[in-house]
Design a protein around this motif. Sequence first.
Motif, PDB file in Angstrom:
ATOM      1  N   HIS A  21       0.857  -1.215  -0.080  1.00 49.59           N
ATOM      2  CA  HIS A  21       0.100  -0.037  -0.005  1.00 49.59           C
ATOM      3  C   HIS A  21       0.663   1.310   0.014  1.00 49.59           C
ATOM      4  CE1 HIS A  21      -3.651   2.423   0.496  1.00 49.59           C
ATOM      5  NE2 HIS A  21      -2.977   3.088   1.659  1.00 49.59           N
ATOM      6  N   ASP A  22       0.535   2.225  -0.768  1.00 47.40           N
ATOM      7  CA  ASP A  22       1.372   3.394  -0.952  1.00 47.40           C
ATOM      8  C   ASP A  22       0.312   4.643  -0.968  1.00 47.40           C
ATOM      9  OD1 ASP A  22       2.374   5.681  -1.974  1.00 47.40           O
ATOM     10  OD2 ASP A  22       3.602   4.797  -3.442  1.00 47.40           O
ATOM     11  N   GLU A  23       0.179   5.453   0.213  1.00 48.87           N
ATOM     12  CA  GLU A  23      -0.440   6.395   0.486  1.00 48.87           C
ATOM     13  C   GLU A  23      -0.463   7.406  -0.624  1.00 48.87           C
ATOM     14  OE1 GLU A  23      -3.906   7.780   2.237  1.00 48.87           O
ATOM     15  OE2 GLU A  23      -2.872   5.943   2.938  1.00 48.87           O
ATOM     16  N   THR A  24       0.660   7.730  -1.020  1.00 54.91           N
ATOM     17  CA  THR A  24       0.912   8.777  -2.084  1.00 54.91           C
ATOM     18  C   THR A  24      -0.094   8.394  -3.396  1.00 54.91           C
ATOM     19  OG1 THR A  24       2.857   9.269  -1.254  1.00 54.91           O
ATOM     20  CG2 THR A  24       2.520  10.091  -3.496  1.00 54.91           C
ATOM     21  N   LEU A  25       0.206   7.295  -3.723  1.00 52.61           N
ATOM     22  CA  LEU A  25      -0.433   6.554  -4.892  1.00 52.61           C
ATOM     23  C   LEU A  25      -2.128   6.701  -4.538  1.00 52.61           C
ATOM     24  CD1 LEU A  25      -0.587   5.359  -7.735  1.00 52.61           C
ATOM     25  CD2 LEU A  25      -0.004   3.190  -6.740  1.00 52.61           C
ATOM     26  N   ARG A  26      -2.328   6.325  -3.590  1.00 51.12           N
ATOM     27  CA  ARG A  26      -3.842   6.569  -3.281  1.00 51.12           C
ATOM     28  C   ARG A  26      -4.434   7.885  -3.334  1.00 51.12           C
ATOM     29  NH1 ARG A  26      -6.957   4.812   2.650  1.00 51.12           N
ATOM     30  NH2 ARG A  26      -8.510   6.091   2.322  1.00 51.12           N
ATOM     31  N   GLU A  27      -3.714   8.760  -2.864  1.00 53.34           N
ATOM     32  CA  GLU A  27      -4.309  10.119  -3.189  1.00 53.34           C
ATOM     33  C   GLU A  27      -3.943  10.705  -4.602  1.00 53.34           C
ATOM     34  OE1 GLU A  27      -5.478  12.219  -1.244  1.00 53.34           O
ATOM     35  OE2 GLU A  27      -5.377  10.903   0.342  1.00 53.34           O
ATOM     36  N   THR A  28      -3.026  10.057  -5.349  1.00 55.93           N
ATOM     37  CA  THR A  28      -3.044  10.124  -6.892  1.00 55.93           C
ATOM     38  C   THR A  28      -4.519   9.557  -7.579  1.00 55.93           C
ATOM     39  OG1 THR A  28      -0.367  10.153  -6.915  1.00 55.93           O
ATOM     40  CG2 THR A  28      -1.847   9.718  -8.922  1.00 55.93           C
ATOM     41  N   ILE A  29      -4.614   8.428  -7.165  1.00 57.79           N
ATOM     42  CA  ILE A  29      -5.937   7.934  -7.760  1.00 57.79           C
ATOM     43  C   ILE A  29      -7.020   8.788  -7.525  1.00 57.79           C
ATOM     44  CG2 ILE A  29      -7.549   5.876  -7.331  1.00 57.79           C
ATOM     45  CD1 ILE A  29      -5.059   4.230  -6.895  1.00 57.79           C
ATOM     46  N   ALA A  30      -7.050   9.136  -6.281  1.00 57.31           N
ATOM     47  CA  ALA A  30      -8.302  10.161  -5.762  1.00 57.31           C
ATOM     48  C   ALA A  30      -8.207  11.394  -6.776  1.00 57.31           C
ATOM     49  CB  ALA A  30      -8.276  10.451  -4.598  1.00 57.31           C
ATOM     50  N   GLY A  31      -6.982  11.889  -6.942  1.00 57.01           N
ATOM     51  CA  GLY A  31      -6.903  13.174  -7.699  1.00 57.01           C
ATOM     52  C   GLY A  31      -7.112  13.005  -9.145  1.00 57.01           C
ATOM     53  N   HIS A  32      -7.030  12.052  -9.846  1.00 56.90           N
ATOM     54  CA  HIS A  32      -7.051  11.631 -11.112  1.00 56.90           C
ATOM     55  C   HIS A  32      -8.801  11.750 -11.218  1.00 56.90           C
ATOM     56  CE1 HIS A  32      -3.544  11.034 -13.262  1.00 56.90           C
ATOM     57  NE2 HIS A  32      -3.117   9.964 -12.336  1.00 56.90           N
ATOM     58  N   CYS A  33      -9.453  11.091 -10.279  1.00 56.80           N
ATOM     59  CA  CYS A  33     -10.866  10.944 -10.382  1.00 56.80           C
ATOM     60  C   CYS A  33     -11.447  12.242 -10.291  1.00 56.80           C
ATOM     61  CB  CYS A  33     -11.429  10.274  -9.131  1.00 56.80           C
ATOM     62  SG  CYS A  33     -11.114   8.333  -9.449  1.00 56.80           S
ATOM     63  N   ARG A  34     -10.783  13.391  -9.393  1.00 55.11           N
ATOM     64  CA  ARG A  34     -11.500  14.252  -9.078  1.00 55.11           C
ATOM     65  C   ARG A  34     -11.244  15.338 -10.493  1.00 55.11           C
ATOM     66  NH1 ARG A  34      -9.133  14.040  -4.162  1.00 55.11           N
ATOM     67  NH2 ARG A  34      -7.157  15.323  -4.728  1.00 55.11           N
ATOM     68  N   ALA A  35      -9.869  15.036 -11.110  1.00 52.81           N
ATOM     69  CA  ALA A  35      -9.636  16.120 -12.247  1.00 52.81           C
ATOM     70  C   ALA A  35     -10.375  15.649 -13.484  1.00 52.81           C
ATOM     71  CB  ALA A  35      -8.155  15.687 -12.641  1.00 52.81           C
ATOM     72  N   ALA A  36     -10.913  14.238 -13.413  1.00 52.86           N
ATOM     73  CA  ALA A  36     -11.727  13.843 -14.482  1.00 52.86           C
ATOM     74  C   ALA A  36     -13.214  14.100 -14.365  1.00 52.86           C
ATOM     75  CB  ALA A  36     -11.681  12.257 -14.743  1.00 52.86           C
ATOM     76  N   GLY A  37     -13.552  14.927 -13.401  1.00 52.82           N
ATOM     77  CA  GLY A  37     -15.014  15.377 -12.962  1.00 52.82           C
ATOM     78  C   GLY A  37     -15.868  13.960 -12.544  1.00 52.82           C
ATOM     79  N   ALA A  38     -15.079  12.858 -12.116  1.00 48.14           N
ATOM     80  CA  ALA A  38     -15.816  11.862 -11.193  1.00 48.14           C
ATOM     81  C   ALA A  38     -15.144  11.576  -9.899  1.00 48.14           C
ATOM     82  CB  ALA A  38     -15.604  10.686 -12.234  1.00 48.14           C
ATOM     83  N   PRO A  39     -15.160  12.405  -8.920  1.00 49.26           N
ATOM     84  CA  PRO A  39     -14.467  12.212  -7.650  1.00 49.26           C
ATOM     85  C   PRO A  39     -15.205  10.943  -7.026  1.00 49.26           C
ATOM     86  CG  PRO A  39     -16.432  14.055  -7.462  1.00 49.26           C
ATOM     87  CD  PRO A  39     -15.974  13.579  -8.924  1.00 49.26           C
TER      88      PRO A  39
END
Length: 278
Positions: A21-39
Amino acid sequence: MQDMTAIARPALVCNSQSGSHDETLRETIAGHCRAAGAPLAATFALPEADLPDAAALTEAGIDALLVWTGDGTINAAAGKAAGWDGAILPLPGGTLNLLSKALHGDRPAEDILADALAGRGRRLHPPIVRCDAGDAYITIVAGPATRWAEVRETLRQDGLIEASQEAPEALSAMLDAPGVRIAPDGSGYQAVILTPTARGVRADGVLTESATDVLRHGLAWLGGDFRDGPSETITTAAMLTLESAQPIGLELDGEMAELGRRAKFWGDVSKVAFLSTA
């Protein structure tokens, strides 16, 4: 037809206690979703949270479940979500990530997610192998050679010294324990690998005819992917039965199980859809 599917309301499954588990990558995944308009509409962080079932996902309006874990947890998540009309997007978050590689190729989670969020994911119901112990999306390994899987897990969790203490027993099982055979009159093997295909269940027998074969299998198991060891194709069938003189040890998508001395295995398709970007 494999429909291209856009993601509007995703949720994430991860395991915060996993060694990968990588907490930084978890935040990256969440950020990608927000940026795509699908949080992310929800996050199910194991082991504190439970895997969501079909009813919970439907009630929350989730249309895509991003499962960023190993193959065993992806398998469990698919079982819980059976009957849900959304789709699971496996992301590589374990050791082997065989299901993610099968659906997306050997690519990082961020690239896979970017394609899926852009609507480049194809919705499909992949073939599976079923038995009374559960379903497998990648493989079921049956027979005494699965003892090496326990050694592999000890190596990962406790280190080389502890694993070396278990290795002699695994070697003994590989050489001496009663093997398995396809009923009624198939040849015996120390393990049979069952793989889901569009034509049914493909059965491959693990070869242990020489000390070199045994060594190669031990190294393949400890390295993670048992399929790297020597084997031969036996048959492909809609259903087959394995027999042994002792209860049959299993590894289903990386998780250990056991059935009786006679066990049936059959082909089916997943009861929940997956998204593929390959």
